[in-house]
Scaffold this motif. Structure first.
Motif, PDB file in Angstrom:
ATOM      1  N   PRO A 199       0.680  -3.323  -5.158  1.00  0.00           N
ATOM      2  CA  PRO A 199      -0.433  -3.964  -4.456  1.00  0.00           C
ATOM      3  C   PRO A 199      -0.586  -5.450  -4.761  1.00  0.00           C
ATOM      4  N   THR A 236      -1.812  -8.702  -2.636  1.00  0.00           N
ATOM      5  CA  THR A 236      -2.887  -9.539  -3.167  1.00  0.00           C
ATOM      6  C   THR A 236      -2.524 -11.010  -3.098  1.00  0.00           C
ATOM      7  N   LEU A 246      -7.304  -3.695 -16.136  1.00  0.00           N
ATOM      8  CA  LEU A 246      -6.968  -2.330 -15.726  1.00  0.00           C
ATOM      9  C   LEU A 246      -5.806  -1.788 -16.544  1.00  0.00           C
ATOM     10  N   LEU A 301       1.854   1.848  -3.400  1.00  0.00           N
ATOM     11  CA  LEU A 301       0.731   2.407  -4.171  1.00  0.00           C
ATOM     12  C   LEU A 301       0.660   3.919  -3.997  1.00  0.00           C
ATOM     13  N   VAL A 302       1.004   4.404  -2.803  1.00  0.00           N
ATOM     14  CA  VAL A 302       0.932   5.852  -2.587  1.00  0.00           C
ATOM     15  C   VAL A 302       2.160   6.545  -3.135  1.00  0.00           C
ATOM     16  N   ARG A 303       3.334   5.918  -3.014  1.00  0.00           N
ATOM     17  CA  ARG A 303       4.556   6.665  -3.246  1.00  0.00           C
ATOM     18  C   ARG A 303       5.050   6.670  -4.683  1.00  0.00           C
ATOM     19  N   LEU A 304       4.739   5.628  -5.459  1.00  0.00           N
ATOM     20  CA  LEU A 304       5.380   5.525  -6.779  1.00  0.00           C
ATOM     21  C   LEU A 304       4.842   6.583  -7.745  1.00  0.00           C
ATOM     22  N   PHE A 308       1.208   5.569 -13.046  1.00  0.00           N
ATOM     23  CA  PHE A 308       0.253   4.471 -12.877  1.00  0.00           C
ATOM     24  C   PHE A 308       0.870   3.121 -13.185  1.00  0.00           C
ATOM     25  N   ALA A 331      -5.741   1.418 -18.969  1.00  0.00           N
ATOM     26  CA  ALA A 331      -4.805   2.523 -18.778  1.00  0.00           C
ATOM     27  C   ALA A 331      -4.020   2.810 -20.046  1.00  0.00           C
ATOM     28  N   ARG A 370       2.679   1.969 -10.431  1.00  0.00           N
ATOM     29  CA  ARG A 370       1.799   1.753  -9.280  1.00  0.00           C
ATOM     30  C   ARG A 370       1.000   0.473  -9.400  1.00  0.00           C
ATOM     31  N   MET A 371       0.947  -0.125 -10.599  1.00  0.00           N
ATOM     32  CA  MET A 371       0.251  -1.398 -10.728  1.00  0.00           C
ATOM     33  C   MET A 371       0.918  -2.481  -9.879  1.00  0.00           C
ATOM     34  N   ALA A 391       0.832  -1.210   0.000  1.00  0.00           N
ATOM     35  CA  ALA A 391       0.000   0.000   0.000  1.00  0.00           C
ATOM     36  C   ALA A 391       0.860   1.252   0.000  1.00  0.00           C
TER      37      ALA A 391
END
Lengths: 93, 142
Positions: free
Chosen positions: B45, B49, B93, B32-35, B38, B97, B41-42, B29
């Motif tokens: 997480p 998962t 996704l 997910l915030v820092r990179l 997009f 994108a 950022r894939m 997580a």
């Protein structure tokens, strides 16, 4: 030894809730729509893990069914959002 | 744990698995915030998962097996479901994108005037056959 396991369960729950908060932050920040969808994906997965941790800590099997339902609905919603971003429509005629 | 003493073969692997799952998910997580963009950022997480969910489900299986005095494997359902659906979600996704990024790049120089449109048409003569209006079909370039 049970105390150590309890602490580990608390730690894991705390980590999952923190991860949910971070995903929520990305959902609010996210510059594009796909970032928000990805954050929603992470959010529901962490919610499912939090429910599983509740089930482990209270040693009941009710939470398991809820976790399965959250996984199902989260998958369906992410697929629908991705389809909407890809085609502009969810169910095409 | 409700006064029930868990045996040692549950508590030691359970503790390790829960701590590992929490750390992995939290790191995912944070990524997910820092990179920055997009497509990077894939990646983080998916750590939570796959590995985080797997660790929690194995720990849950251990605990419920110890509490019920018999092997309980119904957590395998969630594992199977997550393992089957996570790649599908990620791939859809990612395709969305990529499609949106391409459309954004195509649409970007349009309002700058007729000169840039003509230059663009010179550059990419594949696209001159089509009218310049928006055409939202994703498989037009392949």
């Amino acid at each position: 030894m049970n105390a150590v396991f309890d602490y580990a369960a608390w730690f894991a729950s705390l980590c999952f809730v923190l991860a949910m908060l971070l995903a929520l932050l990305r959902m609010f920040l996210g510059p594009a729509a796909q970032d928000r969808v990805l954050a929603l994906d992470t959010f529901y997965l962490n919610g499912m893990l939090t429910l599983l941790m509740l089930g482990i800590r209270s040693s009941s099997t009710v939470y398991f069914d809820m976790a399965l339902l959250i996984a199902l609905f989260g998958f369906a919603s992410t697929i629908a959002f991705a389809k909407f971003l890809l085609r502009g429509e969810v169910i095409e005629p | 744990m409700n006064g029930i003493e868990l045996p040692l073969w549950v508590t030691i692997p359970g503790t390790l698995l829960l701590v590992a799952a929490g750390l992995l998910t939290l790191i995912g997580a944070m990524g997910l915030v820092r990179l920055p963009d997009f497509f990077s950022r894939m990646h983080p997480p998916t750590m939570g998962t796959t590995l985080g969910t797997g660790c929690v489900l194995i720990a849950s299986m251990l605990v419920s097996s110890a509490l019920e005095q018999r092997p309980v494997v119904h957590e395998l359902l969630i594992t199977l479901f997550i393992v089957m659906t996570a790649p599908v979600t990620a791939m859809l996704l990612m395709r969305a994108a990529v499609f949106r990024a391409e459309r954004k790049r195509d649409e970007a120089p349009r309002p700058t005037g007729a000169a840039s449109v003509a230059r663009r048409a010179q550059d990419e003569d594949v696209r001159t056959a089509r009218p310049a209006t928006e055409d939202a079909s994703p498989d037009q370039k392949t």
